[in-house]
Design a protein around this motif. Structure first.
Motif, PDB file in Angstrom:
ATOM      1  N   SER A  44      70.473  38.478   2.147  1.00 46.30           N
ATOM      2  CA  SER A  44      70.179  39.884   1.464  1.00 46.30           C
ATOM      3  C   SER A  44      69.937  40.839   2.596  1.00 46.30           C
ATOM      4  O   SER A  44      69.567  40.596   3.476  1.00 46.30           O
ATOM      5  N   TYR A  45      70.281  42.028   2.109  1.00 47.00           N
ATOM      6  CA  TYR A  45      70.149  43.210   2.907  1.00 47.00           C
ATOM      7  C   TYR A  45      68.373  43.300   3.274  1.00 47.00           C
ATOM      8  O   TYR A  45      67.782  44.176   2.516  1.00 47.00           O
ATOM      9  N   LYS A  46      67.973  42.507   4.138  1.00 49.06           N
ATOM     10  CA  LYS A  46      66.283  42.821   4.158  1.00 49.06           C
ATOM     11  C   LYS A  46      66.006  42.560   5.614  1.00 49.06           C
ATOM     12  O   LYS A  46      66.620  41.683   6.440  1.00 49.06           O
ATOM     13  N   PRO A  47      64.960  43.191   6.271  1.00 44.35           N
ATOM     14  CA  PRO A  47      64.534  42.760   7.528  1.00 44.35           C
ATOM     15  C   PRO A  47      63.976  41.330   7.658  1.00 44.35           C
ATOM     16  O   PRO A  47      63.429  40.850   6.736  1.00 44.35           O
ATOM     17  N   LEU A  48      64.019  40.699   8.673  1.00 46.25           N
ATOM     18  CA  LEU A  48      63.248  39.320   8.755  1.00 46.25           C
ATOM     19  C   LEU A  48      62.386  39.385   9.842  1.00 46.25           C
ATOM     20  O   LEU A  48      62.538  39.956  11.073  1.00 46.25           O
ATOM     21  N   ILE A  49      61.114  39.075   9.350  1.00 48.43           N
ATOM     22  CA  ILE A  49      59.998  39.016  10.323  1.00 48.43           C
ATOM     23  C   ILE A  49      59.477  37.591  10.628  1.00 48.43           C
ATOM     24  O   ILE A  49      59.677  36.757   9.783  1.00 48.43           O
ATOM     25  N   ALA A  50      59.197  37.083  11.697  1.00 53.31           N
ATOM     26  CA  ALA A  50      58.679  35.814  12.427  1.00 53.31           C
ATOM     27  C   ALA A  50      57.241  35.941  12.981  1.00 53.31           C
ATOM     28  O   ALA A  50      56.706  37.001  13.255  1.00 53.31           O
ATOM     29  N   ARG A 109      48.843  34.849   7.867  1.00 58.84           N
ATOM     30  CA  ARG A 109      48.767  34.553   6.516  1.00 58.84           C
ATOM     31  C   ARG A 109      49.159  35.829   5.643  1.00 58.84           C
ATOM     32  O   ARG A 109      50.038  35.931   4.834  1.00 58.84           O
ATOM     33  N   HIS A 110      48.499  36.976   5.791  1.00 54.45           N
ATOM     34  CA  HIS A 110      48.558  38.202   5.324  1.00 54.45           C
ATOM     35  C   HIS A 110      49.845  38.784   5.537  1.00 54.45           C
ATOM     36  O   HIS A 110      50.521  39.298   4.806  1.00 54.45           O
ATOM     37  N   ALA A 111      50.263  38.649   6.706  1.00 57.91           N
ATOM     38  CA  ALA A 111      51.362  39.369   7.210  1.00 57.91           C
ATOM     39  C   ALA A 111      52.629  38.767   6.202  1.00 57.91           C
ATOM     40  O   ALA A 111      53.659  39.378   5.801  1.00 57.91           O
ATOM     41  N   LEU A 112      52.607  37.440   6.209  1.00 56.75           N
ATOM     42  CA  LEU A 112      53.581  36.953   5.402  1.00 56.75           C
ATOM     43  C   LEU A 112      53.732  37.271   4.079  1.00 56.75           C
ATOM     44  O   LEU A 112      54.798  37.581   3.475  1.00 56.75           O
ATOM     45  N   PHE A 166      60.375  36.306   5.625  1.00 56.93           N
ATOM     46  CA  PHE A 166      59.424  35.863   6.752  1.00 56.93           C
ATOM     47  C   PHE A 166      59.794  34.465   7.181  1.00 56.93           C
ATOM     48  O   PHE A 166      59.762  33.677   6.246  1.00 56.93           O
ATOM     49  N   VAL A 167      59.571  34.357   8.361  1.00 54.63           N
ATOM     50  CA  VAL A 167      60.025  32.773   8.900  1.00 54.63           C
ATOM     51  C   VAL A 167      58.758  32.449   9.829  1.00 54.63           C
ATOM     52  O   VAL A 167      58.137  33.335  10.681  1.00 54.63           O
ATOM     53  N   LEU A 168      58.221  31.194   9.715  1.00 55.47           N
ATOM     54  CA  LEU A 168      56.932  30.772  10.400  1.00 55.47           C
ATOM     55  C   LEU A 168      57.266  29.628  11.239  1.00 55.47           C
ATOM     56  O   LEU A 168      57.806  28.654  10.526  1.00 55.47           O
ATOM     57  N   LEU A 169      57.042  29.397  12.503  1.00 58.41           N
ATOM     58  CA  LEU A 169      57.103  28.124  13.072  1.00 58.41           C
ATOM     59  C   LEU A 169      55.910  27.974  14.038  1.00 58.41           C
ATOM     60  O   LEU A 169      55.531  28.661  14.850  1.00 58.41           O
ATOM     61  N   GLY A 170      55.022  26.913  13.783  1.00 53.99           N
ATOM     62  CA  GLY A 170      54.072  26.592  14.340  1.00 53.99           C
ATOM     63  C   GLY A 170      52.826  25.400  13.631  1.00 53.99           C
ATOM     64  O   GLY A 170      53.307  25.149  12.343  1.00 53.99           O
ATOM     65  N   SER A 171      52.099  25.076  14.393  1.00 61.13           N
ATOM     66  CA  SER A 171      51.230  24.090  13.873  1.00 61.13           C
ATOM     67  C   SER A 171      49.801  24.337  14.561  1.00 61.13           C
ATOM     68  O   SER A 171      49.667  25.184  15.399  1.00 61.13           O
ATOM     69  N   PHE A 209      43.068  43.416   7.486  1.00 57.32           N
ATOM     70  CA  PHE A 209      44.497  43.609   6.626  1.00 57.32           C
ATOM     71  C   PHE A 209      45.004  44.775   6.611  1.00 57.32           C
ATOM     72  O   PHE A 209      46.062  45.059   6.881  1.00 57.32           O
ATOM     73  N   GLN A 210      44.100  46.021   6.676  1.00 59.40           N
ATOM     74  CA  GLN A 210      44.506  47.212   6.680  1.00 59.40           C
ATOM     75  C   GLN A 210      45.247  47.594   8.052  1.00 59.40           C
ATOM     76  O   GLN A 210      46.436  48.385   7.912  1.00 59.40           O
ATOM     77  N   GLY A 211      44.977  47.338   8.955  1.00 57.20           N
ATOM     78  CA  GLY A 211      45.417  47.449  10.298  1.00 57.20           C
ATOM     79  C   GLY A 211      46.973  46.793  10.331  1.00 57.20           C
ATOM     80  O   GLY A 211      48.048  47.470  10.812  1.00 57.20           O
ATOM     81  N   ILE A 212      47.023  45.366  10.092  1.00 54.49           N
ATOM     82  CA  ILE A 212      48.507  44.863  10.285  1.00 54.49           C
ATOM     83  C   ILE A 212      49.300  45.438   9.137  1.00 54.49           C
ATOM     84  O   ILE A 212      50.457  45.624   9.418  1.00 54.49           O
ATOM     85  N   GLU A 213      48.880  45.838   7.764  1.00 52.70           N
ATOM     86  CA  GLU A 213      49.693  46.416   6.825  1.00 52.70           C
ATOM     87  C   GLU A 213      50.257  47.865   7.441  1.00 52.70           C
ATOM     88  O   GLU A 213      51.507  48.146   7.073  1.00 52.70           O
TER      89      GLU A 213
END
Length: 490
Positions: free
Chosen positions: A297-303, A318-321, A331-336, A438-442
Motif C-alpha cells: 500500500s502507499y505508506k512509508p516503511l520505517i525500520a 517498541r514505541h516507535a513501532l 514497520f520492520v524490525l531486525l534484531g535480537s 515517547f514525546q521526543g520520538i513521536e
C-alpha cells in the motif's frame, strides 16, 4: 609509517561487535595510503579460519614472562583479506584462547593482560619497532603502560602509543595480581589515583585509566562522544582523568566500509541504485514487502536494525513501532537481545502483531536481510540512550534511507535535522530528537511521516542529501595519520 594494531578483535576473522569493524576498516585504509600495517590478535579456536589465507607458524618459540615463570607461545602469520595478521597461541594450562568463545569468562582480565604482554614481548623479541603501537578498548589498554614502564627501557624507546576507547562502559577493572603477572609489580607505585588506581574501588586497578595516563594520545570514536565522556556521566568515572590529560585526548569519527555497504554494487539487493537512479530504491521496497508479507500500500516503511538492549533505547524502539503502525506507516524490525527478558518481550510483540499486514519483527540477525532492509526502507530509527559512534545511521545515509535519531554521541556528528539544524539546507539529512521519551520520538516520527505523505519531492531531496555524504574511512584515515605524526614528533 609502520603501525601495529593490538586488538582482541578484527573483522571478519574474530568479530563480536563494532570494534572488529574499526580495526579492519582503519587498518585497510592506512594500508591503502602506503603505510606498513600489521595486526596482532589472539589465536582463538573459534575464529573464522576460512577468512585467513596462508596461515603458518612464523615464530615457534615465543617465551612470555608471566608471574615468576614463562609461558611458551607459538605465533602464526596469515593474511586476512590482504591485511597482515599475527596470531598468538599460548601453550599453558590456563588455555586462554581455546574456549569456544571470544569473551565471557571469569578470568577475562587475566586472559587479555596475557595477550597484551605477549604482544609486546613478540615485538621486542622479533626486533619489530613500529612507529605507532595502536591498542583498542580495555582488552589491550595495558599496552601503553607496558611500553612506557617496561619495554621502553629494552630498546623500544622510539615507539609511540595510541589507544582508542570504543565504549567507556567497559574499562577492565581487576586486582593487584595483574601487576605481578605482567611483570609491572610495585603495587604501591601503580595504586596511585594519578596512575592505575580505580577511582571507585580502592583495591582495583583500571586498565583503561592506565591507557589514558600512559598513551601519547587517546581517542574515542566520535567528537561528540569525546565531549560527553569528559563532561557527563557517559565517562563512567573517567571524566576527571580525561580532564587531567585533555591535551592528548580527542574524538575521531568511525568510518564505514563503503565496499561492503554500497547500493550500487550490493549483491544482496535486487535493484542496485545510486543518487541518479534513486527511483530504483522502490523496487527494493517492493521486494522487502514481498519477502516479509507486508501489505503493498502507499505508506512509508520505517525500520530498526540492530541489537535490542538498554543502550539502544528498547522502550523507544517498541514505541516507535506501535506509533508507526497507528499513524499510517509500516514497520520492520531486525534484531535480537543478549538479555532473555527483552527477547521474550519482542517475541510476545511479534505474536501479538502476527496478523498485522503493516509490520514484521524478525528476532535474530540475518546479514542479507539487513542489506535489503537498508535498501528498501524509507526511514530508520536509532533512538539510543548513548551511542559512542553508531553505524546504523551511517549505513542508512549510504542507502538514501532517512535516519531518525536521538541527539547523542556519534548520532549528533552524522545526522542533521531537516527542520532545525543550523547547517545549510542541502547538508540536512534526517530527523533528530533530544529527550529519551515517547514525546521526543513521536515528534520526529510525525515530522518524517508528514513530509513523506504531503511533500514527496522534499522527502526525495532529503534522501539525496544523505546519499551525498561521505562517511567512508577516507576522512578518519587522515585524522588518525595526523595524530600519529603529531605524537611521533612530540
Amino acid at each position: 609509517m609502520y603501525i601495529v594494531m593490538v586488538s582482541s578483535e578484527c573483522a571478519p576473522v574474530a568479530k563480536v561487535g563494532g570494534l572488529a569493524d574499526v580495526v579492519f576498516g582503519l587498518s585497510r585504509e592506512l594500508s591503502l595510503r602506503g603505510n606498513a600495517v600489521e595486526i596482532i590478535l589472539p589465536k582463538y579456536d573459534c575464529m573464522r579460519y576460512d577468512h585467513i589465507w596462508g596461515l603458518q607458524v612464523t615464530y615457534p618459540d615465543l617465551w612470555v614472562p608471566w608471574f615468576n615463570y614463562s609461558v611458551h607461545c607459538t605465533v602464526y602469520f596469515g593474511f586476512v583479506h590482504g591485511l597482515k595478521c599475527f596470531f598468538i597461541e599460548p601453550h599453558s594450562e590456563d588455555n586462554f584462547f581455546n574456549r569456544g568463545a571470544y569473551y565471557g569468562f571469569p578470568d577475562e582480565a587475566l586472559r587479555m593482560a596475557f595477550f597484551t604482554k605477549a604482544s609486546m614481548e613478540f615485538l621486542l623479541k622479533t626486533n619489530k619497532r613500529p612507529d605507532i603501537i595502536h591498542s583498542h578498548d580495555w582488552q589491550t589498554a595495558l599496552s601503553p603502560v607496558l611500553l612506557y614502564e617496561l619495554y621502553r627501557h629494552k630498546g623500544m624507546d622510539n615507539c609511540r602509543a595510541m589507544h582508542t576507547i570504543h565504549n567507556f562502559k567497559h574499562q577492565g577493572v581487576a586486582g593487584e595480581n595483574i601487576l605481578w603477572f605482567t611483570g609491572l609489580g610495585r603495587p604501591d607505585y601503580y595504586y596511585d589515583l594519578a596512575r592505575l588506581k580505580d577511582d571507585f574501588n580502592p583495591s582495583a586497578i583500571n586498565f583503561t585509566k592506565g591507557a589514558i595516563v600512559y598513551a601519547n594520545f587517546t581517542s574515542t570514536v566520535s567528537p561528540r562522544y569525546a565531549w560527553e565522556v569528559k563532561h557527563t556521566d557517559q565517562g563512567y568515572g573517567l571524566g576527571h582523568i580525561l580532564h587531567v590529560h585533555q591535551q592528548k585526548f580527542g574524538g575521531i569519527l568511525n568510518g564505514l566500509d563503503y565496499d561492503m555497504w554500497n547500493p550500487e554494487t550490493d549483491p544482496h539487493i535486487p535493484a542496485p541504485y545510486q543518487s541518479k537512479t534513486i527511483e530504483k530504491k522502490y523496487r527494493n521496497k517492493e521486494e522487502l514487502r514481498e519477502r516479509l508479507w507486508l501489505a503493498k500500500s502507499y505508506k512509508p516503511l520505517i525500520a530498526y536494525v540492530g541489537r535490542l538492549d538498554g543502550q539502544k533505547g528498547v522502550h523507544l524502539i517498541r514505541h516507535a513501532l506501535l506509533y508507526a503502525i497507528n499513524h499510517g506507516a509500516q514497520f520492520v524490525l531486525l534484531g535480537s537481545s543478549p538479555e532473555a527478558g527483552i527477547n521474550n518481550e519482542f517475541w510476545d510483540l511479534k505474536h501479538a502483531l502476527n496478523d498485522n499486514p503493516d509490520c514484521h519483527l524478525e528476532i535474530g540477525y540475518n546479514e542479507e536481510l539487513a542489506h535489503l532492509i537498508y535498501a528498501g526502507a524509507d526511514m530508520i530509527v536509532v533512538p539510543s540512550i548513548f551511542e559512542p559512534c553508531g553505524l546504523t545511521q551511517v549505513i542508512a545515509l549510504r542507502y538514501g534511507t532517512v535516519p531518525i535519531v536521538r541527539a547523542v554521541g556519534g548520532l549528533m556528528d552524522t545526522v542533521f535535522d531537516r527542520d532545525y539544524s543550523n547547517k545549510p539546507e542541502e547538508e540536512r539529512n534526517g530527523y533528530v530528537f533530544h529527550e529519551a521519551d515517547f514525546q521526543g520520538i513521536e515528534s520526529a516520527l510525525s515530522r518524517a511521516i508528514g513530509l513523506w505523505n504531503h511533500y514527496p519531492e522534499e522527502f526525495n531531496k532529503l534522501m539525496l542529501h544523505g546519499l551525498a555524504y561521505d562517511y567512508s574511512w577516507n576522512n578518519p584515515g587522515q585524522d588518525y595519520l595526523n595524530v600519529y605524526e603529531w605524537i611521533r614528533h612530540k
